[in-house]
Design an enzyme around this catalytic site. Structure first.
Site, short mmCIF file in Angstrom:
data_model
loop_
_atom_site.label_atom_id
_atom_site.label_comp_id
_atom_site.label_asym_id
_atom_site.label_seq_id
_atom_site.Cartn_x
_atom_site.Cartn_y
_atom_site.Cartn_z
N TYR A 1 15.80 -0.76 -6.94
CA TYR A 1 16.40 -0.51 -5.23
C TYR A 1 17.70 -0.49 -4.96
CZ TYR A 1 11.05 -0.79 -5.61
OH TYR A 1 9.61 -0.96 -5.86
N HIS B 1 0.26 1.10 -2.71
CA HIS B 1 -0.26 1.23 -3.37
C HIS B 1 -1.52 0.14 -3.87
CE1 HIS B 1 2.71 -0.37 -5.55
NE2 HIS B 1 2.45 -0.33 -6.63
N HIS C 1 -0.59 -3.61 -2.24
CA HIS C 1 0.63 -3.85 -1.38
C HIS C 1 1.71 -2.92 -1.67
CE1 HIS C 1 0.22 -4.12 -5.41
NE2 HIS C 1 1.64 -4.38 -6.06
N ASP D 1 -2.16 -1.40 -8.51
CA ASP D 1 -1.78 -1.24 -9.75
C ASP D 1 -3.66 -0.38 -10.17
OD1 ASP D 1 0.13 -3.06 -8.38
OD2 ASP D 1 0.98 -3.90 -10.44
N ARG E 1 17.90 -4.72 -4.86
CA ARG E 1 16.94 -5.59 -5.94
C ARG E 1 16.64 -5.07 -6.38
NH1 ARG E 1 11.74 -6.25 -5.02
NH2 ARG E 1 10.74 -8.23 -5.34
N ASN F 1 12.18 -1.84 -11.96
CA ASN F 1 12.10 -1.03 -10.02
C ASN F 1 13.74 -1.75 -9.70
OD1 ASN F 1 9.63 -0.25 -10.76
ND2 ASN F 1 8.81 -0.40 -9.51
N TYR G 1 2.90 5.44 -18.64
CA TYR G 1 1.87 5.94 -17.19
C TYR G 1 2.48 7.03 -16.22
CZ TYR G 1 1.85 2.46 -13.31
OH TYR G 1 2.18 2.32 -12.22
#
EC number: 1.14.11.53
Length: 352
Positions: free
Chosen positions: A163, A172, A234, A174, A245, A161, A107
Site C-alpha cells: 500500500y 470483505h 474487515h 476472505d 505499508r 499487499n 484467485y
C-alpha cells in the site's frame, strides 16, 4: 476536491457524525440518538459484537526491527522484479495506491469475477502464479511455525499487499469456500490498523465507523479465526495508511476449493506482451491520494494515451485529411490536446 490535499483529510471530514444515520455491520440503518433507551440498547449490541470479534483475534510481536528490515528489502526485490515483467500473468495485480503479488495460489475477485456475488471466487489453474519465494518460507513462515502460530505445512498461499499512503482495501470476508482458517498476516514498513464492520460508500467516498479498530504494528502477526474471520467484514481504510505499508497474508486453500478451467478461458498473453504491460504501470509511481478511485485513474490514463496518439497523427501529416479537419473544427477555440489542457470531449467514467 478543492481544499483537500490528501484523501484521508477528505474522508475524515466526510465521515458521518455519530448523531446522524449510522449503518450497522448487519445492514441495519438507524439514527444514532433517538432516545436514551435505544442508544443504550444499540451500544450493548455493538459492544457484544466487538467482543465476539476480539475473541477471534490473536496478535503477537515476533519479528525484530532488524528482521523487518531484511524482509522489507526482499519485498522491494519483489516489486522490482514485477516492474520488469518477470512474473507470471496472474502473479501481479495492480491498482492505484495498492499492488498485490500472489504466490503459490491466486484467485479471481472483484471485477475479475465472471459472475458477481459471494461464493463466485475461483482459484486460478495450477501454475498460473509463481511459487512462494524461498525467502518467505525461510524468513516468515518458518518463524511462525517455530513460535507455534501455524503448523508446519499449513501455508500454500502467500499474498503480498503493498500500500501507498491513502491506499485501501474495501470491506470483505476472505472467501470461506476458497481458504481454510485461520488467516495469518504479518505487517511491514509502518504501523496501520485493521477495521471490522465498516461500510464503504463511493461518489463521494465515505467509510462508516468500525465495530472494532485493531492497531497493527510493524513486525506484528495477526491471526483471524471464528467470528472475526467468517461473520464480519474487515478492511483497510485510506486514513489508516499514512506511510507505505506492506502485509504478507499466509493462508491454506481448501482441498475442494473451485478452480477455473484453463481450457475454457481465453489464451494467456504472450510473455513479451505481458512484460510490456506490467512495465508500463509502475508500482510506485507518484500518485495523488485524492485520486484513489481506480476507474477515474484508468480513464485518465486512457485519455492521455488518446491525446498523445492524436498529437502524433497530426505531426505525421494526418491533419490534412477530411476527418482530421472535422475533428479540428469541432474543438472549441484555444483547445489543444496537450498535457496542460484537457480536450473538450467529455470522458465517460466507469465503475469496474
Amino acid at each position: 476536491m478543492a481544499g483537500f490535499t490528501d484523501l484521508r483529510e477528505k474522508l475524515k471530514s466526510m465521515t458521518p457524525h455519530r448523531d446522524t444515520v449510522f449503518e450497522h455491520s448487519n445492514g441495519e440503518k438507524r439514527k444514532y440518538r433517538e432516545s436514551d433507551d435505544e442508544d443504550s440498547e444499540y451500544e450493548e449490541r455493538r459492544d457484544a459484537e466487538a467482543r465476539k470479534v476480539k475473541n477471534g483475534i490473536k496478535q503477537a510481536n515476533i519479528f525484530t526491527q532488524e528482521e523487518c528490515a531484511r524482509i522489507e528489502a526482499k519485498i522491494d526485490e519483489v516489486v522490482a522484479k514485477a516492474d520488469k515483467g518477470l512474473y507470471r500473468e496472474h502473479t501481479v495485480d495492480r491498482a492505484p495506491l495498492r499492488n498485490k503479488y500472489f504466490f503459490g495460489e491466486g484467485y479471481t475477485y472483484g471485477s475479475q469475477l465472471e459472475k458477481r456475488g459471494p461464493g463466485q471466487e475461483r482459484l486460478y489453474s495450477k501454475g498460473e502464479v509463481d511459487e512462494i519465494p524461498d525467502w518467505v518460507h525461510e524468513l516468515v513462515i518458518d518463524r511462525l511455525v517455530t513460535h507455534g502460530v501455524i503448523p508446519e505445512g499449513f501455508v500454500n498461499s502467500a499474498v503480498i499487499n503493498d500500500y501507498q499512503p491513502g491506499g485501501c482495501i474495501v470491506s470483505h470476508v476472505d472467501p470461506i469456500h476458497i481458504f481454510e482458517r485461520p488467516i495469518v498476516s504479518v505487517s511491514f514498513f509502518s504501523d496501520s490498523a485493521l477495521c471490522f464492520g465498516c461500510k464503504f460508500q463511493f461518489k463521494p467516498i465515505r467509510v462508516s465507523e468500525p465495530v472494532l479498530h485493531l492497531p497493527v504494528r510493524r513486525g506484528s502477526v495477526t491471526v483471524l479465526s471464528d467470528y472475526a474471520a467468517d461473520d464480519i467484514t474487515h478492511c483497510i481504510r485510506p486514513q489508516d495508511i499514512k506511510e507505505r505499508r506492506a502485509v504478507i497474508i499466509l493462508r491454506k486453500t481448501r482441498a475442494d476449493a473451485p478452480r477455473l478451467d484453463s481450457n475454457s478461458r481465453s489464451p494467456s498473453i504472450h510473455s513479451s506482451e505481458r512484460r510490456h504491460i506490467l512495465k508500463a504501470k509502475r508500482s510506485h509511481r507518484k500518485a495523488d491520494p485524492d485520486a484513489a478511485h481506480r476507474p477515474r485513474i484508468l480513464e485518465m490514463d486512457k485519455e492521455l494515451q488518446r491525446r498523445s496518439l492524436s498529437s502524433r497523427q497530426r505531426r505525421h501529416g494526418d491533419s490534412g485529411s477530411e476527418n482530421s479537419w472535422r475533428r479540428t473544427e469541432e474543438r472549441e477555440p484555444g483547445s489543444r490536446h496537450t498535457h496542460d489542457h484537457a480536450p473538450t470531449r467529455r470522458v465517460k467514467m466507469r465503475r469496474h
